[in-house]
Every structure is written in structure tokens, then in C-alpha cells.
Design a protein around this motif. Structure first.
Motif, PDB file in Angstrom:
ATOM      1  N   SER A   1       3.338  10.251  -6.135  1.00 51.19           N
ATOM      2  CA  SER A   1       2.889  11.567  -6.773  1.00 51.19           C
ATOM      3  C   SER A   1       3.953  11.894  -7.767  1.00 51.19           C
ATOM      4  O   SER A   1       5.055  11.707  -7.892  1.00 51.19           O
ATOM      5  CB  SER A   1       3.162  12.592  -5.790  1.00 51.19           C
ATOM      6  OG  SER A   1       2.902  14.115  -6.480  1.00 51.19           O
TER       7      SER A   1
ATOM      8  N   VAL B   1      -2.619   0.863  -9.903  1.00 46.54           N
ATOM      9  CA  VAL B   1      -3.236   1.970  -9.302  1.00 46.54           C
ATOM     10  C   VAL B   1      -4.711   1.381  -8.730  1.00 46.54           C
ATOM     11  O   VAL B   1      -5.555   0.842  -9.709  1.00 46.54           O
ATOM     12  CB  VAL B   1      -3.500   3.190 -10.197  1.00 46.54           C
ATOM     13  CG1 VAL B   1      -3.874   4.270  -9.473  1.00 46.54           C
ATOM     14  CG2 VAL B   1      -1.833   3.426 -10.604  1.00 46.54           C
TER      15      VAL B   1
ATOM     16  N   THR C   1      -2.601   5.895  -5.543  1.00 47.06           N
ATOM     17  CA  THR C   1      -2.539   5.084  -4.531  1.00 47.06           C
ATOM     18  C   THR C   1      -2.900   3.511  -5.002  1.00 47.06           C
ATOM     19  O   THR C   1      -3.626   3.319  -5.801  1.00 47.06           O
ATOM     20  CB  THR C   1      -3.569   5.207  -3.628  1.00 47.06           C
ATOM     21  OG1 THR C   1      -3.399   6.728  -2.873  1.00 47.06           O
ATOM     22  CG2 THR C   1      -3.692   4.301  -2.219  1.00 47.06           C
TER      23      THR C   1
ATOM     24  N   ARG D   1      -6.714   4.084  -6.511  1.00 48.11           N
ATOM     25  CA  ARG D   1      -7.212   5.010  -6.571  1.00 48.11           C
ATOM     26  C   ARG D   1      -6.430   6.287  -6.982  1.00 48.11           C
ATOM     27  O   ARG D   1      -5.104   6.253  -7.144  1.00 48.11           O
ATOM     28  CB  ARG D   1      -7.431   5.437  -5.040  1.00 48.11           C
ATOM     29  CG  ARG D   1      -8.107   6.644  -4.455  1.00 48.11           C
ATOM     30  CD  ARG D   1      -8.369   6.835  -2.773  1.00 48.11           C
ATOM     31  NE  ARG D   1      -8.816   8.008  -2.726  1.00 48.11           N
ATOM     32  CZ  ARG D   1      -9.006   8.560  -1.357  1.00 48.11           C
ATOM     33  NH1 ARG D   1      -8.597   7.600  -0.255  1.00 48.11           N
ATOM     34  NH2 ARG D   1      -9.688   9.627  -0.942  1.00 48.11           N
TER      35      ARG D   1
ATOM     36  N   GLU E   1      -6.033  10.717  -7.281  1.00 43.41           N
ATOM     37  CA  GLU E   1      -6.561  11.808  -6.523  1.00 43.41           C
ATOM     38  C   GLU E   1      -5.679  13.294  -7.450  1.00 43.41           C
ATOM     39  O   GLU E   1      -4.561  12.703  -7.751  1.00 43.41           O
ATOM     40  CB  GLU E   1      -6.408  12.042  -5.122  1.00 43.41           C
ATOM     41  CG  GLU E   1      -7.331  11.166  -4.238  1.00 43.41           C
ATOM     42  CD  GLU E   1      -7.168  11.244  -2.785  1.00 43.41           C
ATOM     43  OE1 GLU E   1      -7.862  11.054  -2.123  1.00 43.41           O
ATOM     44  OE2 GLU E   1      -5.889  11.758  -2.781  1.00 43.41           O
TER      45      GLU E   1
ATOM     46  N   ILE F   1      -2.023  11.977  -7.399  1.00 47.94           N
ATOM     47  CA  ILE F   1      -1.405  11.257  -6.376  1.00 47.94           C
ATOM     48  C   ILE F   1      -2.037   9.749  -6.787  1.00 47.94           C
ATOM     49  O   ILE F   1      -3.558   9.850  -6.674  1.00 47.94           O
ATOM     50  CB  ILE F   1      -1.893  11.635  -5.060  1.00 47.94           C
ATOM     51  CG1 ILE F   1      -1.080  13.237  -4.768  1.00 47.94           C
ATOM     52  CG2 ILE F   1      -1.605  10.826  -3.910  1.00 47.94           C
ATOM     53  CD1 ILE F   1      -1.374  13.813  -3.585  1.00 47.94           C
TER      54      ILE F   1
ATOM     55  N   ALA G   1       0.916  -1.109  -0.014  1.00 48.09           N
ATOM     56  CA  ALA G   1       0.045   0.006  -0.081  1.00 48.09           C
ATOM     57  C   ALA G   1       0.900   1.252   0.035  1.00 48.09           C
ATOM     58  O   ALA G   1       1.417   1.744   0.953  1.00 48.09           O
ATOM     59  CB  ALA G   1      -0.943   0.105   1.102  1.00 48.09           C
ATOM     60  N   ILE G   2       0.959   1.972  -1.223  1.00 51.24           N
ATOM     61  CA  ILE G   2       2.056   2.912  -1.310  1.00 51.24           C
ATOM     62  C   ILE G   2       1.153   4.121  -1.844  1.00 51.24           C
ATOM     63  O   ILE G   2       0.107   3.857  -2.613  1.00 51.24           O
ATOM     64  CB  ILE G   2       3.306   2.800  -2.123  1.00 51.24           C
ATOM     65  CG1 ILE G   2       2.751   2.120  -3.421  1.00 51.24           C
ATOM     66  CG2 ILE G   2       4.173   1.841  -1.188  1.00 51.24           C
ATOM     67  CD1 ILE G   2       4.135   1.784  -4.212  1.00 51.24           C
ATOM     68  N   ALA G   3       1.455   5.277  -1.767  1.00 54.50           N
ATOM     69  CA  ALA G   3       0.940   6.416  -2.677  1.00 54.50           C
ATOM     70  C   ALA G   3       2.327   7.227  -3.553  1.00 54.50           C
ATOM     71  O   ALA G   3       3.428   7.473  -2.828  1.00 54.50           O
ATOM     72  CB  ALA G   3       0.134   7.595  -1.738  1.00 54.50           C
TER      73      ALA G   3
ATOM     74  N   HIS H   1      -0.484  -0.632  -5.139  1.00 56.45           N
ATOM     75  CA  HIS H   1       0.426  -1.425  -4.679  1.00 56.45           C
ATOM     76  C   HIS H   1       1.431  -1.894  -5.932  1.00 56.45           C
ATOM     77  O   HIS H   1       1.081  -1.809  -6.881  1.00 56.45           O
ATOM     78  CB  HIS H   1      -0.144  -2.872  -4.066  1.00 56.45           C
ATOM     79  CG  HIS H   1      -1.043  -3.777  -4.921  1.00 56.45           C
ATOM     80  ND1 HIS H   1      -1.992  -3.348  -5.370  1.00 56.45           N
ATOM     81  CD2 HIS H   1      -0.461  -4.631  -5.986  1.00 56.45           C
ATOM     82  CE1 HIS H   1      -2.723  -4.115  -6.039  1.00 56.45           C
ATOM     83  NE2 HIS H   1      -1.639  -4.914  -6.417  1.00 56.45           N
TER      84      HIS H   1
END
Length: 472
Positions: A12, A78, A62, A80, A82, A60, A8-10, A64
Motif C-alpha cells: 500500500s 504488479v 498486489t 492487480r 485496487e 493497494i 505474492a504480496i500486497a 510479486h
């Protein structure tokens, strides 16, 4: 190790090399100034994502990490998306929420209770939005008496806040305003719904004299307008459901006819008794009020008559004083006084000339008798010498009398020339300013001045347009 360590990473970055194959998946590269990573959005995830990817846009992401073993490459799956500014918007949302709460805009004590059975509902939304159609479908199942009024407005973009405020004010200021206002919009990203967090929109919802129900976005979407509204609904359809009960719900609430008739008769009987008591009290109050009012009117009438008599007497005295003062200033009266003085002067001149002529005639007669006696006493040669002087004296008398008469006629003509009526009859006119002063010089005038021009047969009001002075 990569898949387990980065579950679980985000990330940008900027979207690059975006492809949209027929399978519905999205393939692209996330990059910044220093690095890049491959990314994929599976078709099932892409269908429910709000954000629409654009080439070169910053977001951004979100998800894995996933490793593709045949090629030995890894990518970000991906789940999600934003906008890169979503974090800033969230912080700004919390700041505004706290500020508006401190101002009391979210205070439950100030909220209005919507009517249970509204007859007129106003809708503030875009005329082409799906939310408007959803609201209309739900309200179509409501009672037939329900009247709907659409106040169209923008619900997205820079011009949306002012458009929403105008739509709410237009509904509230109608000649027959609605009983309830629905402020609705379909779902969208935080950027799409940001106009409902604008200060002017939140203030307009809070200050609306008509109760407001908001149905903005989906159930998980929350805006500051929802906190300021009198009622917050999860969706536009839910807002329409809360606005008015359905026909089936109303049928279930109707009591039995017999019980309703008994209640109605009992209520009517109570109203009749109360009405009779009120009618009796009203008659007594009306009689007392009429008597008191009649007495007061009589007193006021007598006072008014007395005041009118006093005022008329004072006004009559004042008018008489003004009449005396004005009569002395009236041009005709002044001309009459001047004519009277000139007539006296002419009479005095007549008397002076007549007396002078009589004295000269007496003197001449005396001298003539003396000369006659002297001439008779003197010697004929002396008589002969005096004859020319006698003739000269007669000629002098004959010439002076016509000269005095001619001078008298000249004075009489000059006196007649001062007559106002004679002046006007010769084609001349008299100019008076607004203070009834005779104007005789151009220097006393200015453009725009108003004058009263008096002719032989009447007068006329005029205004000076321009002035031309004779050269000095």
C-alpha cells in the motif's frame, strides 16, 4: 531468495514518478512516509486492469518481487491494483448487505415475476453508455411489437443515486408504464459501481411496482441492487436476453397449425357453452335486480315526495316568520311609521293651535262685547280712553294668527324634510352596512368594509378603501 520468499504480496502506498512509454508498460515508484520501492505493470496486465493510475494516488498493489540481476535491483511486478479505500468499501458493502437483508429487502417471497412476453420495456441507464447500445442490439432481435423507453440517468458519481431513483420512478409513473424495467451499466471498479449500493437505489429497486432486471458490470461484479432486483443478469446484454425471448425461440414454441386449430375450436366451444350459461344466469339476475331496484326506487320516490312536502311546509312557515320580522325592520316601513307618528303630532299641533285660536277669538269677542257694553254705558270720556286698547287688541289678533300659521308651515316643512324619497331626490344617499343597518358616523367604518349605497333610482355595492375623520 527474494523471488521465492515474496511470490505474492500486497503493498500500500502512493504513486510517484509515473511514466507511460510507447511500449504500453507502466513504470512508477510506490512510496510512503518512510520508504519507496520501484514497480512495473506489464502491458498485457495494464490492458485488463480496471483502476487507472494517477500521479499521487494511493492504491493497494498486489504482485510479486522480481530481481534485475544486471543492476542488482529489485522491483514489484504488479498484477492487480485496487484503490486504497477498496477494503473499507468491501467492509461497508458487507455491512449494508446484512442491514438490508434484515429489513427484508432481499426476501425472495417479495420478488415479482417478469412477464414472459413483454410489450413495453423501460431502460434506466446513461444515454451515452455502451451498455445501452448492447441492450438495443440484443432487443433488436426480439419481436417487432416490442416498445422501448429510455429513462436516462447518471450511473457513476455522487449524483448517480438520486438520478437512478428518479429514472425508476419516472418509468413506473408513466401513463402507460412498461411491463419490465432494465437497470444496466457496463463494467468498472468497485468505486465506479458504488452508486448501485446506495440505500435509496436499493430501496427504489425493491419497491418498484414494475419488475426490475439488473445487468450491472461484468459477471464477477455484484452490487446490492442485484440482490434487491427481481432478476439479476450477469451483463447488460444478458439482461436484455432474459427480458424477452428471441424470434427464433418464439417460432420453436409455436405448435402445429392443425393442432392449434383443434385446440382453438375446442376452447371456443367451451367458451360458447360457458357464455350461454352465463348469459342465462345474467338475464335472471338482471330481472331480479331490476324488479328489486324498481320497487326500492318507488319507495324512495314516495319518501322523497313526502319529505319534500314536509320541508316545503316548514320552510314556508319559517319564511313567513322571517318576513314578519324583516318587514318590521325594513327602513321604508320604519320611515312610514315615523312619518305616521309625525303626522299625528302635526295634527295634534294643528288641533291645539286651532283650539287656542278659537278660544282666543271667543275670549276676544266676549271681551269686545263687554268692552262695547261698558263703553256704551260709560261716559264718553271713558269711551275715548278705551278706544286705543281696542285698536291694540285688533292689531294683536292680526299679528298672532299669521305667526301661528308661519309656525305651522315651518313644522310642515320640517316634517317633509324627513321624507326618504325627498332626501334622495335632493342628491343625498343612504349608506347601509352588510347587516342593513344605517351608517351615520365614520367611526362605525373600517377599511375594507362593504356598504350598500341607496340612491333615488337604485342602489350600489361599494367597499371602503380609506377613512378620513374630521379633526376634533
Amino acid at each position: 531468495m527474494l523471488e521465492q520468499g515474496f511470490a505474492a504480496i500486497a503493498v500500500s502506498g502512493e504513486v510517484s514518478r509515473l511514466t507511460r512509454p510507447a511500449s504500453g508498460h507502466l513504470y512508477f515508484t510506490i512510496k510512503d512516509a518512510h520508504a519507496a520501492i520501484s514497480a512495473v505493470v506489464w502491458r498485457t496486465t495494464a490492458m485488463r486492469l480496471h483502476a487507472l493510475l494517477k500521479e499521487g494516488g494511493e492504491y493497494i498493489f498486489t504482485g510479486h518481487l522480481s530481481v534485475y540481476e544486471p543492476r542488482g535491483s529489485y522491483q514489484l511486478v504488479v498484477t492487480r491494483i485496487e484503490s486504497a479505500g477498496a477494503g473499507k468499501l468491501a467492509a461497508e458493502f458487507e455491512r449494508r448487505k446484512q442491514l438490508f437483508a434484515e429489513r427484508g429487502w432481499f426476501d425472495p417471497a417479495t420478488k415479482k415475476t417478469p412477464p414472459h412476453l413483454p410489450r413495453h420495456i423501460g431502460i434506466a441507464t446513461s444515454a451515452t453508455a455502451a451498455a445501452f447500445e448492447d441492450v438495443r442490439k440484443v432487443l433488436a432481435t426480439r419481436p417487432a411489437w416490442l416498445q422501448l423507453t429510455l429513462s436516462p440517468c447518471l450511473v457513476q458519481g455522487a449524483g448517480a443515486p438520486s438520478s437512478i431513483v428518479t429514472a425508476l420512478k419516472a418509468l413506473a409513473t408513466m401513463p402507460q408504464p412498461p411491463d419490465l424495467i432494465l437497470l444496466v451499466r457496463g463494467g468498472g471498479s468497485i468505486e465506479d459501481l458504488w452508486c448501485f449500493n446506495d440505500e435509496t437505489v436499493v430501496k427504489a429497486v425493491m419497491e418498484s411496482p414494475v419488475p426490475v432486471i439488473t445487468g450491472i458490470g461484468h459477471e464477477i461484479d455484484v452490487t446490492l441492487a442485484d440482490f434487491a432486483a427481481d432478476v439479476r443478469a450477469a451483463t447488460p446484454s444478458n439482461a436484455a436476453e432474459l427480458a424477452c425471448p428471441s424470434r427464433q425461440q418464439l417460432r420453436q414454441q409455436i405448435p402445429r397449425v392443425a393442432a392449434m386449430a383443434a385446440m382453438l375450436h375446442q376452447t371456443l366451444a367451451g367458451h360458447d357453452r360457458h357464455s350461454h350459461a352465463l348469459s342465462h344466469r345474467l338475464k335472471q339476475t338482471w330481472h331480479r335486480f331490476t324488479d328489486t331496484r324498481h320497487h326500492r326506487l318507488e319507495q324512495m320516490h314516495s319518501r322523497m315526495q313526502h319529505l319534500q312536502r314536509v320541508q316545503r311546509h316548514e320552510q314556508r312557515l319559517h319564511l313567513q316568520t322571517l318576513e314578519k320580522r324583516l318587514s318590521a325592520m325594513e327602513p321604508g316601513h320604519q320611515l312610514h311609521n315615523r312619518r305616521h307618528r309625525l303626522t299625528g303630532t302635526v295634527n295634534q299641533l294643528h288641533q291645539m293651535l286651532h283650539g287656542s285660536l278659537q278660544r282666543k277669538q271667543k275670549l276676544a269677542q266676549t271681551q269686545s262685547r263687554r268692552l262695547h257694553l261698558a263703553a256704551a254705558a260709560l261716559l264718553p270720556p271713558r269711551r275715548q280712553k278705551l278706544m286705543p286698547q281696542a285698536l291694540r287688541l285688533k292689531q294683536l289678533l292680526l299679528t298672532q294668527i299669521p305667526a301661528h300659521r308661519q309656525r305651522l308651515a315651518l313644522y310642515h316643512g320640517r316634517l317633509a324634510a324627513y321624507d326618504k324619497e325627498d332626501i334622495l331626490a335632493r342628491g343625498f344617499s343612504l349608506n347601509y352596512d352588510m347587516d342593513d343597518k344605517l351608517v351615520t358616523r365614520v367611526a362605525a367604518l373600517h377599511p375594507g368594509a362593504r356598504l350598500r349605497v341607496e340612491f333615488q333610482d337604485g342602489s350600489a355595492d361599494t367597499r371602503i378603501e380609506s377613512i378620513k375623520r374630521n379633526p376634533t
